[in-house]
Write an enzyme that holds these catalytic residues in place. Structure first.
Site, PDB file in Angstrom:
ATOM      1  N   ASP A   1       3.858   3.866   2.498  1.00 40.56           N
ATOM      2  CA  ASP A   1       4.690   4.067   1.303  1.00 40.56           C
ATOM      3  C   ASP A   1       3.835   4.577   0.143  1.00 40.56           C
ATOM      4  O   ASP A   1       4.267   5.430  -0.640  1.00 40.56           O
ATOM      5  CB  ASP A   1       5.372   2.757   0.902  1.00 40.56           C
ATOM      6  CG  ASP A   1       6.007   2.055   2.087  1.00 40.56           C
ATOM      7  OD1 ASP A   1       6.472   2.752   3.008  1.00 40.56           O
ATOM      8  OD2 ASP A   1       6.030   0.807   2.092  1.00 40.56           O
TER       9      ASP A   1
ATOM     10  N   GLY B   1      -6.698   6.464   9.698  1.00 40.41           N
ATOM     11  CA  GLY B   1      -6.893   7.306   8.520  1.00 40.41           C
ATOM     12  C   GLY B   1      -6.817   8.779   8.845  1.00 40.41           C
ATOM     13  O   GLY B   1      -6.976   9.192   9.988  1.00 40.41           O
TER      14      GLY B   1
END
Length: 290
Positions: A231, A203
């Site tokens: 994406d 992250g």
């Protein structure tokens, strides 16, 4: 005029969730499985179309059930499909085995191997987004966009392009592993792209807007399947940029969409309307310039 046109592979995804990977000549039973439409740029465009942007796509599908499913799905979202060719080769397929954070993928390009850049169609866009494309198509599209004054983002993966072409890319997106392999460290000034985003393992992202660098913190989530998270991140970045947000705020939205995605199995399972995303942002205390 379209807001954004995507270009990349269109695949049928088969995803197996495993308790462990099989050994040589061993069969294992999947704990769970997912079957659905995928392809990196297609996943990004699906988010953006759901958010109400005018979208199009450059790609190729086979004259088969998978190809027809791609076209029907895009049409149901309002995606312009004039840039998608239908050919006699089978549609692309991607098989992923997922065990925790480890993911191993096998792809068959099929019809995707016949993809060609379409400048006349691309000229209708305010913004171009490329993901999972070979170097020659990336170079052609970037040079075109630079000449035409169209903003372009490239999720480049492992592809390489000449240094001068990289310098023409408005927004270069790479993950931490890809960037380290290419440049040897995470120094964001080793790339000469106009703006750069490096998504970090676990992250977060390093964001360079011109010469200004900030680290955008990630959101903590229990990862079920990371397929399509990058994406989704790209979709958040592009949406923010098209709405006039800073690159840093756009990356925050990207983080939120990736956070939603990893909690579901499949690249498009987490796609929800914009209002639901706004609710999630409020619940998480994210301050975004809606």
């Amino acid at each position: 005029m379209l807001d954004v046109i995507g270009m990349g592979n269109l695949n049928y995804d088969i995803i197996f969730l495993l308790d462990r990977f099989p050994e040589f000549h061993e069969k294992v039973v999947a704990r769970d499985a997912h079957f659905g439409l995928g392809g990196a740029a297609g996943n990004t465009i699906s988010w953006l179309a759901t958010f109400g942007l005018r979208t199009g796509f450059i790609g190729v599908v086979g004259d088969d059930e998978i190809g027809r499913a791609h076209l029907n799905y895009f049409k149901s979202l309002g995606v312009d499909t004039r840039g998608i060719d239908v050919v006699s080769l089978p549609s692309g397929v991607a098989v992923a085995m997922v065990h925790g954070d480890d993911k191993r993928i096998v792809k068959h390009l099929g019809a995707n191997s016949l993809r060609r850049f379409k400048p006349d169609y691309a000229r209708e866009a305010r913004f171009l987004h490329l993901s999972s494309n070979p170097p020659e198509l990336i170079e052609e599209a970037v040079r075109f966009a630079n000449t035409e004054g169209i903003r372009i983002s490239v999720d480049i993966g492992e592809a390489t392009v000449p240094r001068d072409v990289e310098g023409m890319i408005d927004y270069l997106l790479m993950n931490e592993d890809e960037y380290r392999r290419k440049y040897g460290s995470l120094d964001p000034f080793l790339s000469n792209a106009k703006n750069l985003i490096i998504t970090l393992n676990g992250g977060g992202a390093i964001v360079r807007a011109g010469k200004e660098v900030r680290e955008v913190r990630g959101l903590s989530a229990e990862v079920v399947d990371s397929t399509g998270a990058g994406d989704s991140f790209d979709a958040g970045v592009i949406y923010g940029l098209l709405k006039g947000w800073s690159l840093f705020d756009s990356a925050k939205l990207g983080m939120l969409l990736a956070y939603l995605t990893v909690q579901k199995v499949g690249a498009r399972s987490a796609i929800v309307p914009l209002e639901r995303v706004k609710e999630e942002a409020d619940e998480l205390g994210l301050e975004l310039p809606w």
